[in-house]
Scaffold this motif. Structure first.
Motif, short mmCIF file in Angstrom:
data_model
loop_
_atom_site.label_atom_id
_atom_site.label_comp_id
_atom_site.label_asym_id
_atom_site.label_seq_id
_atom_site.Cartn_x
_atom_site.Cartn_y
_atom_site.Cartn_z
N GLY A 66 26.82 15.71 -9.44
CA GLY A 66 26.56 15.57 -7.69
C GLY A 66 26.71 16.69 -7.17
O GLY A 66 27.47 17.39 -7.43
N LEU A 67 25.70 17.16 -6.29
CA LEU A 67 25.77 18.25 -5.50
C LEU A 67 26.82 18.74 -4.88
O LEU A 67 27.37 19.73 -4.90
N ASP A 68 27.28 17.57 -4.10
CA ASP A 68 28.86 17.95 -3.25
C ASP A 68 29.69 18.56 -4.11
O ASP A 68 30.50 19.34 -3.78
N ALA A 69 30.05 17.56 -5.25
CA ALA A 69 31.31 18.00 -5.98
C ALA A 69 31.04 19.42 -6.68
O ALA A 69 31.85 20.32 -6.54
N TYR A 70 29.89 19.59 -7.09
CA TYR A 70 29.24 20.93 -7.80
C TYR A 70 29.65 22.00 -6.69
O TYR A 70 30.19 23.19 -7.00
N ASP A 71 29.25 21.89 -5.57
CA ASP A 71 29.08 23.27 -4.65
C ASP A 71 30.65 23.30 -4.33
O ASP A 71 31.03 24.32 -3.86
N ASP A 72 31.39 22.24 -4.11
CA ASP A 72 32.78 22.23 -3.76
C ASP A 72 33.60 23.43 -4.71
O ASP A 72 34.25 23.86 -4.31
N ILE A 73 33.14 23.29 -6.01
CA ILE A 73 33.64 24.24 -6.79
C ILE A 73 32.94 25.53 -6.72
O ILE A 73 33.69 26.78 -6.91
N SER A 74 31.69 25.52 -6.91
CA SER A 74 30.89 26.90 -6.99
C SER A 74 30.95 27.67 -5.69
O SER A 74 31.07 28.86 -5.70
N LEU A 75 31.27 27.10 -4.74
CA LEU A 75 31.36 27.80 -3.41
C LEU A 75 32.66 28.01 -2.87
O LEU A 75 32.97 28.51 -1.90
N ARG A 76 33.65 27.96 -3.64
CA ARG A 76 35.11 27.90 -3.43
C ARG A 76 35.46 29.27 -2.98
O ARG A 76 34.73 30.12 -3.56
N PRO A 77 36.11 29.63 -1.85
CA PRO A 77 36.49 30.85 -1.60
C PRO A 77 37.22 31.63 -2.85
O PRO A 77 37.70 31.04 -3.42
N VAL A 78 37.18 32.82 -2.78
CA VAL A 78 37.96 33.84 -3.90
C VAL A 78 39.21 33.67 -3.42
O VAL A 78 39.59 34.42 -2.18
N LYS A 79 40.20 33.26 -3.93
CA LYS A 79 41.46 33.59 -3.78
C LYS A 79 42.25 33.06 -5.07
O LYS A 79 41.84 32.18 -5.79
N PRO A 80 43.70 33.58 -4.91
CA PRO A 80 44.32 33.33 -6.34
C PRO A 80 44.29 31.86 -6.92
O PRO A 80 44.11 31.76 -8.01
N SER A 81 44.74 30.93 -5.93
CA SER A 81 44.81 29.64 -6.51
C SER A 81 43.48 28.96 -6.85
O SER A 81 43.35 28.23 -7.79
N GLU A 82 42.52 29.22 -6.13
CA GLU A 82 41.14 28.65 -6.26
C GLU A 82 40.15 29.23 -7.07
O GLU A 82 39.12 28.68 -7.26
N GLY A 83 40.24 30.44 -7.09
CA GLY A 83 39.34 31.38 -7.47
C GLY A 83 38.93 31.14 -9.22
O GLY A 83 37.92 31.35 -9.73
N VAL A 84 40.06 30.67 -9.58
CA VAL A 84 39.94 30.41 -11.29
C VAL A 84 39.74 28.78 -11.49
O VAL A 84 39.63 28.51 -12.61
N MET A 85 39.44 28.24 -10.52
CA MET A 85 39.35 26.56 -10.67
C MET A 85 38.10 26.29 -11.56
O MET A 85 38.13 25.47 -12.41
N ALA A 86 37.02 27.06 -11.61
CA ALA A 86 35.71 26.98 -12.24
C ALA A 86 36.05 27.24 -13.87
O ALA A 86 35.82 26.57 -14.48
N GLN A 87 36.81 28.29 -13.92
CA GLN A 87 37.32 28.78 -15.16
C GLN A 87 38.04 27.80 -15.89
O GLN A 87 37.86 27.44 -17.15
N ARG A 88 38.91 27.04 -15.17
CA ARG A 88 39.89 26.07 -15.74
C ARG A 88 38.98 25.05 -16.40
O ARG A 88 39.50 24.39 -17.26
N LEU A 89 38.07 24.62 -15.60
CA LEU A 89 37.32 23.32 -16.18
C LEU A 89 36.71 23.59 -17.52
O LEU A 89 36.28 22.53 -18.29
N PHE A 90 36.32 24.84 -17.76
CA PHE A 90 35.93 24.94 -18.99
C PHE A 90 36.73 25.92 -20.10
O PHE A 90 36.62 26.34 -21.10
N ALA A 91 38.10 25.94 -19.55
CA ALA A 91 39.18 26.72 -20.61
C ALA A 91 39.34 26.11 -21.84
O ALA A 91 39.54 26.64 -22.80
N ARG A 92 39.50 24.62 -21.86
CA ARG A 92 39.66 23.88 -23.28
C ARG A 92 38.35 24.25 -23.98
O ARG A 92 38.75 24.36 -25.18
#
Ligand code: SF4
Length: 646
Positions: A72-98
């Motif tokens: 869904g676009l809302d959920a996707y954008d919520d991750i792709s457009l997250r501001p760069v900051k230490p805790s949230e910047g790697v969110m997208a990376q974590r989703l594919f780390a495994r």
């Protein structure tokens, strides 16, 4: 935004969509998540055109859009457009780390695995240190109202399955080359996950990664993180991609694993294949999305940054590529061609900064009315005529490097502008109805309290001007002067963000990290109370901006009315009549001369005293502004501010 079983049903439709999108050919270029769903990856679509012109067939698979269609676009954008900051910047990376590195999913609620729990706790403690300066609300995605930890775990499982489904579908096509185009850090783990999964199914395929992210030493990181990657393209790839297609097709010797750039003359780089982009997007996200959400297409008039060639801003991490631009006639012809193809789309320039003579060069071509509206990145120009020309040239929006209103801080950043020029520009752009996007940046090495506390007085007075998109902490980025010359800026103990521990295997963090934490003196970082007050003022500004105004209108010949509805007036309108002589003084940027009108203007907040200058903040219709504004800048032969900042 609830991930549920429906998403898994959608997942099963992904392979059908891939089959619809792929034709088979010489190469497949992947646009991995979390590329931004509304943006066109023009580099990849330019490679497509170049390859086609040389007889090669290249497909582009927007895996980013495929995932958006599942989440869904809302959920996707919520991750792709997250501001760069230490805790949230790697969110997208974590989703594919495994998927990418076989890393465990850190789950604090899993009581059965105490070692994982302990590691998570340690990481969170480190994290909160790295997040210093952010409000508690911003510190962790766990507290984010739009993204709970349970949702994170569900998305992670979805992403894991998604990679396998996409790779399986790709494996039906006998491509010789599969590459991933990486522009943002948020795409790294998805790229590696996809390439690993493709190589597992197609061992003979040559796998490459490229794009602006694969620079500054990260190329070695990619190769050691993922043995499935055969080559990393560094820098502009137009020529190297062609040579590579040639070599693979005709069995010629391949380049070394790290492929250096071979520059194609900039004027020879063709337009990206906009048709292919629109068709791909319509197939995945629907025609309605193309019509309504893709409001802009991207166009590249230049590359590099001419300012960085002279004086790079201290926090900037763009590549070292020298500035190059297309000839103005070529730009005009190409823009006209896009307008013919897509008459209802606007154009955003995909670049770093417009060169100063662009508008004067471009303006004579705009009278035919065959060019699209433009969004551009500019360096601040303290010149009302410049804004008028931008408007005449069809510029509807600018992304400008305002960053702050403190001249001293701007000088330390090496921005090449001043606080008063920034404020004057904001006033002028508002008067000409040109949209502005800008960020208020804070937290620099050597910050003093005086470089911030003036904002407490200033911000309530300018709630009628465009507020910053956000108040953003300065990040120490790989490749920037702050990181490359950290000693010079008294930055000690540089180390990658602790949160990379969630994204990359321990031994690879140094190679791949894009952001660092470091120790340095900074009054802003050390004064939480002050910054918290400024944060609140920015929030109030953003909240009230749409209803606020401070505008001058003609009341009768020689008489004017100031209409004032700002936070300083508790959002109640006040109307104040002024005569022409006063209006001229109140609307003009001049050295502060203690005149009664300037003093009155300062008391009422119609103007701001900055660096010994009276800076007007009252807006007016363009024609009236051009008539009344008699700033010293307009009379100077050479722009004073530019001279001062050199
Ligand atoms: S921040 Fe912008 S203007 Fe400054 S060097 Fe980087 S690209 Fe150029």
């Amino acid at each position: 935004m609830n991930p549920n079983r429906h998403d898994h049903n959608k997942l099963s439709a992904v392979s059908e969509k891939v089959a619809e999108l792929l034709n088979g050919g010489d190469a497949l270029v992947l646009i991995p998540p979390f590329y931004q769903s509304q943006s066109m990856p023009i580099g990849a679509y330019s490679l497509m055109t170049i390859a086609q012109r040389h007889g090669y067939k290249v497909d582009i698979l927007q895996v980013d859009q495929l995932l958006a269609s599942v989440m869904g676009l809302d959920a996707y954008d919520d991750i792709s457009l997250r501001p760069v900051k230490p805790s949230e910047g790697v969110m997208a990376q974590r989703l594919f780390a495994r998927s990418a590195h076989n890393m465990p999913i850190e789950d604090p609620s899993d009581d059965k695995d105490s070692s994982t729990k302990e590691k998570t706790k340690n990481n969170q403690e480190n994290q909160s240190k790295a997040d210093k300066g952010f409000s508690a609300r911003e510190k962790s995605y766990h507290a984010s109202p739009s993204f709970t930890h349970t949702e994170f775990l569900t998305w992670e499982r979805l992403c894991f399955d998604f990679v396998e489904v996409v790779a399986e579908a790709i494996a039906h096509y006998p491509y010789r080359i599969v590459g991933a185009s990486i522009i943002f850090e948020t795409q790294v783990n998805a790229s590696i996950a996809l390439i690993n999964a493709v190589k597992k199914r197609m061992p003979a395929v040559k796998c490459i990664v490229g794009g602006t992210f694969a620079e500054f030493g990260k190329e070695d990181g990619f190769l050691s993180l993922a043995p499935a990657i055969d080559h990393v393209f560094v820098g502009p790839s137009e020529s190297t991609f062609l040579s590579y297609l040639d070599a693979v097709k005709h069995g010629k010797p391949l380049p070394p694993p790290v492929v250096p750039s071979k520059t194609m003359p900039f004027h020879k780089i063709p337009l990206p294949d906009y048709d292919a982009y629109m068709q791909n997007t319509a197939k995945v996200l629907g025609q309605e999305f193309c019509d309504r959400e893709v409001k802009e297409l991207w166009y590249e008039p230049d590359r590099g940054c001419w300012w960085a060639d002279k004086v790079r801003c201290t926090f900037c991490a763009i590549s070292d590529e020298a500035f190059r631009k297309k000839d103005i006639k070529q730009i005009v012809e190409e823009l006209a061609q896009i307008k013919r193809q897509f008459p209802d789309k606007r154009i955003l320039f995909a670049h770093n900064i417009l060169w100063d003579s662009f508008i004067d060069d471009f303006l004579p071509y705009t009278s035919a009315g065959n060019l699209p509206p433009l969004g551009v990145l500019i360096r601040i120009q303290p010149d009302l005529e410049y804004i008028a020309k931008l408007k005449s040239a069809g510029v509807f929006y600018v992304l400008s490097g305002i960053e702050t209103f403190s001249t001293r801080l701007l000088k330390r950043m090496k921005k090449g502008t001043t606080g008063r020029a920034n404020l004057y520009f904001l006033r002028n752009a508002a008067s000409f109805s040109i949209g502005i996007r800008w960020y208020l940046i804070w937290g620099f090495p050597g910050d003093t309290r005086e470089e911030y506390d003036y904002l407490l007085e200033l911000l309530p007075k300018i709630t009628h001007l465009k507020p910053p998109l956000s108040m953003t902490q300065m990040m120490l980025m790989r490749g920037s002067p702050y990181v490359n010359e950290s000693e010079r800026y008294n930055i000690q103990d540089l180390k990658p963000w602790p949160s990379y521990g969630y994204a990359y295997p321990a031994g690879q963090i140094e190679n791949m990290a894009n952001y660092y934490e470091g120790e340095f003196e900074s009054a802003a970082l050390q004064d939480e109370e002050l910054m918290s007050s400024i944060f609140q003022l920015v929030e109030a500004w953003q909240e009230h901006y749409a209803e606020a105004y401070l505008n001058l209108v003609t009341f009768a010949p020689g008489y004017y009315l100031i209409q004032d509805r700002r936070i300083t007036n508790y959002m109640e309108e006040e109307q104040v009549p002024v005569m022409e002589e006063q209006a001229i003084e109140l609307m003009s940027m001049r050295r502060y001369g203690h005149s009664p009108t300037q003093d009155w203007g300062l008391t009422k907040g119609y103007g701001i005293l900055m660096d010994g200058w009276y800076v007007p903040v009252i807006t007016a219709e363009p024609a009236l502004l051009l008539e009344l504004d008699q700033s010293e800048y307009r009379q100077a032969k050479h722009p004073l501010i530019l001279q001062e900042t050199r």
